[in-house]
Design a protein around this motif. Structure first.
Motif, PDB file in Angstrom:
ATOM      1  N   LYS A  11       1.557   4.249 -10.136  1.00 40.81           N
ATOM      2  CA  LYS A  11       1.021   4.420  -8.784  1.00 40.81           C
ATOM      3  C   LYS A  11      -0.188   3.512  -8.633  1.00 40.81           C
ATOM      4  O   LYS A  11      -1.024   3.420  -9.531  1.00 40.81           O
ATOM      5  N   GLU A  12      -0.267   2.856  -7.487  1.00 38.03           N
ATOM      6  CA  GLU A  12      -1.379   1.958  -7.193  1.00 38.03           C
ATOM      7  C   GLU A  12      -1.843   2.221  -5.770  1.00 38.03           C
ATOM      8  O   GLU A  12      -1.038   2.167  -4.839  1.00 38.03           O
ATOM      9  N   TYR A  13      -3.115   2.537  -5.609  1.00 38.22           N
ATOM     10  CA  TYR A  13      -3.712   2.749  -4.297  1.00 38.22           C
ATOM     11  C   TYR A  13      -4.794   1.687  -4.118  1.00 38.22           C
ATOM     12  O   TYR A  13      -5.674   1.558  -4.960  1.00 38.22           O
ATOM     13  N   TYR A  14      -4.715   0.940  -3.032  1.00 38.82           N
ATOM     14  CA  TYR A  14      -5.695  -0.115  -2.768  1.00 38.82           C
ATOM     15  C   TYR A  14      -6.324   0.143  -1.408  1.00 38.82           C
ATOM     16  O   TYR A  14      -5.625   0.371  -0.421  1.00 38.82           O
ATOM     17  N   GLN A  21      -9.772   0.464  -5.791  1.00 33.05           N
ATOM     18  CA  GLN A  21      -8.400   0.822  -6.112  1.00 33.05           C
ATOM     19  C   GLN A  21      -8.347   1.963  -7.117  1.00 33.05           C
ATOM     20  O   GLN A  21      -9.291   2.214  -7.847  1.00 33.05           O
ATOM     21  N   ASN A  43     -10.085   4.204 -11.841  1.00 31.63           N
ATOM     22  CA  ASN A  43     -10.560   4.527 -10.509  1.00 31.63           C
ATOM     23  C   ASN A  43     -11.836   3.731 -10.272  1.00 31.63           C
ATOM     24  O   ASN A  43     -12.815   3.912 -10.977  1.00 31.63           O
TER      25      ASN A  43
END
Length: 107
Positions: A11-14, A21, A43
């Motif tokens: 999972k990658e959140y940008y 990120q 994080n």
């Protein structure tokens, strides 16, 4: 990715406005009644800048009983954050799980 003996998650959140990120990578490998678990998390959000690694295992001597231990380490400080010991009871119908945890914090 999921296969009979393997499970891999990424999972990658940008966050475009702040260029922060969150990255999470985990795996699980089954060996009959034993499972090997691992995870990496990074994080970069302000106030939460942390990189951790989790490693652990689970053994199920019977289908209804399981025991596991998971250790989480802060990679930047090179110190143990917590260790979790678990015992669970899960009947064959899989409609409920009774779990007892012992959490040992080090921070």
């Amino acid at each position: 990715y999921t296969a009979p003996a393997w499970r891999l998650d990424f999972k990658e959140y940008y966050f475009h406005q702040s260029s922060d990120q969150i990255t999470e990578l985990s795996f699980q490998r089954r060996f009959g009644r034993f499972n090997l678990l691992g995870a990496y998390s990074a994080n970069s959000l302000p106030g939460s800048d942390l990189r951790t690694m989790k490693i652990g295992g689970q053994v199920r001597p019977l289908d209804v009983f399981g025991f596991s231990a998971i250790r989480e380490t802060d990679l930047d400080a090179d110190e143990n954050i917590r260790t979790i010991y678990q015992a669970d009871l899960m009947p064959n119908n899989n409609c409920w799980i009774f779990r007892m945890d012992l959490l040992q914090n080090f921070s």
